[in-house]
Design a protein around this motif. Structure first.
Motif, short mmCIF file in Angstrom:
data_model
loop_
_atom_site.label_atom_id
_atom_site.label_comp_id
_atom_site.label_asym_id
_atom_site.label_seq_id
_atom_site.Cartn_x
_atom_site.Cartn_y
_atom_site.Cartn_z
N GLY A 197 0.82 -1.22 0.00
CA GLY A 197 0.00 0.00 0.00
C GLY A 197 0.85 1.26 0.00
N PHE A 198 1.94 1.22 0.75
CA PHE A 198 2.85 2.37 0.80
C PHE A 198 3.47 2.63 -0.58
N VAL A 199 3.97 1.55 -1.19
CA VAL A 199 4.62 1.71 -2.51
C VAL A 199 3.60 2.15 -3.57
N SER A 200 2.43 1.49 -3.58
CA SER A 200 1.44 1.87 -4.60
C SER A 200 0.96 3.30 -4.36
N GLY A 201 0.90 3.72 -3.10
CA GLY A 201 0.52 5.10 -2.81
C GLY A 201 1.56 6.09 -3.30
N LEU A 202 2.82 5.75 -3.11
CA LEU A 202 3.88 6.64 -3.62
C LEU A 202 3.80 6.78 -5.13
#
Lengths: 174, 264
Positions: free
Chosen positions: A57-62
């Motif tokens: 989720g963190f990576v896709s959000g970035l």
């Protein structure tokens, strides 16, 4: 194994970016559109558990933040929270029905957009909560009903354990 | 927890502008990489969208219609400007150190995407730094101001619209050219005009022009919006003025970027 996950995860993110920012943004109703990117953290949490859900989720959000005019990091924060919460919720399921990820995706979309609007409110953009949230929900929630299963299947393919022969979109993390 | 803290740190750094251009550079690189894909998808989707719109030659008609609307808007803008400029020309001429919007070079651009986020009022245009577009430049369409460039990469730019909640445009209004501030209230909402003194003589349909002040964000003389309603309660310290953008921001297809950068 790790390399395979990174490769597949990158492919899924690239596909999601094209789907979201080249296609879905064109299909808008009164300026609001479907949001496929918010379904990825949910899918990751659902199929891979809270920790991997938060990381994906963190990576896709970035990645989403690269294409958004809002402050950088907002989608990453929402993504890691939703990925973690989805993983926690899914870990309590013993034998979920096929429609659980579908309704879960809709719920995750509502939580994501709500968190996003509240963050905007905190950062001095009150209209995100007062004005933009409900039109966004009115369009994005029905769309998530359609997009949730494909999103979970895609993320499942990217994050599935080695040796598994088919996506386990109906099987949450335990 | 670590990721949450990392996210909050990134948001804080970006919000404070402490990233030394790293985040804008990352965003520009991503947009540069994505632009060809968007163009390819546009090329594939546009004919289908045109077909679904209803007519066999809908694409050509839409294009022609958009050009005619742009031309009509330009004529309307000229008419508005001529009428208003007669009264203001003497004052503007005296301020020859201020650029007048009508005399500045422009880069014409096509709108290729709108509202990448459900929470922002933006458009993406097909002209970028390689065509001379830079962050901060004002963007106009037929009848008036659209917004300003907030991000630019080699082949495109993101424009924040005047309806965006982060938008504040210094304007002049009334016969005396009183200064006020037109603030965006969100997508498809009227602008709120602040700092209008009670008793200021206004009329519905009156056009607001950029003042050239407000930190020099916009050059003077660009039509921004027209007064839709105004009222003042007895105890109010200012008139409650609502204004509609001169430009139909929901139907933008072609815009012009004015090659004018705000004063530092």
């Amino acid at each position: 194994m790790r390399g395979q996950v990174v490769t597949r995860g990158s492919l899924v993110l690239a596909l999601a970016v094209v789907l979201q920012y080249a296609i879905l943004v064109r299909i808008s109703f009164r300026g609001s559109h479907a949001d496929f990117m918010v379904l990825l953290p949910f899918g990751a949490g659902y199929v891979a558990g809270p920790e991997r859900g938060a990381a994906f989720g963190f990576v896709s959000g970035l990645v989403a933040d690269l294409f958004l005019p809002t402050p950088f990091g907002m989608s990453a924060l929402v993504g890691c929270l939703v990925g973690y919460l989805s993983g926690m919720a899914a870990s309590g399921l013993v034998r979920p029905a096929w429609w659980v990820p579908l309704f879960g995706g809709v719920g995750a979309t509502a939580i994501s957009l709500g968190l996003y609007a509240m963050l905007g409110y905190v950062l001095g953009q009150p209209a995100m909560l007062d004005h933009d949230l409900f039109p966004a929900l009115a369009v994005a929630l029905p769309a998530s009903f359609v997009l949730a299963l494909p999103a979970v299947r895609l993320v499942s393919w990217a994050l599935r354990p080695a040796g598994r022969t088919r996506p386990s979109f109906a099987e949450p993390a335990r | 927890m670590l990721l949450v803290l990392a996210s909050i740190t990134i948001i804080t750094l970006d919000f404070r502008g402490d990233t030394s251009g790293v985040i804008p550079a990352l965003r520009s690189t991503a947009e540069d990489a994505f632009s060809p894909i968007r163009s390819a998808v546009d090329a594939a989707v546009d004919p289908v969208a045109g077909f679904l719109a209803g007519a066999a030659n809908a694409g050509a008609l839409e294009r022609e219609n958009a050009l005619l609307r742009a031309e009509n808007g330009a004529l309307r803008r000229d008419a508005i400007q001529v009428a208003a400029t007669r009264a203001r020309m003497a004052a503007i001429s005296a301020l020859d150190h201020l650029p007048w919007a009508g005399s500045l070079a422009r880069v014409d651009a096509e709108v290729v995407a709108a509202n990448s986020s459900n929470f922002a009022s933006t458009i993406v245009i097909d002209k970028g730094t390689s065509q001379g577009v830079a962050v901060g430049m004002p963007v106009v369409a037929g009848a008036g101001l659209v917004g300003r460039v907030v991000q630019a990469w080699s082949t495109g730019s993101t424009v924040s619209l005047i309806t965006s909640t982060s938008s504040q445009v210094g304007v002049t209004l009334g016969a005396k050219g009183s200064l006020a501030l037109a603030a965006g209230q969100g997508r498809s909402r009227s602008l709120q005009v602040d700092y209008v003194a009670p008793g200021t003589r206004l009329h519905k349909g009156e056009v607001l022009f950029t003042s050239g002040l407000q930190g020099g964000t916009y050059p003077p003389g660009i039509p921004v919006a027209f007064v839709r309603s105004f009222s003042a309660s007895g105890s109010s310290t200012q008139e409650n003025v609502a204004a509609e953008p001169e430009v139909d921001l929901a139907g933008l297809q072609y815009v012009s970027v004015i090659e004018w950068e705000p004063s530092p």
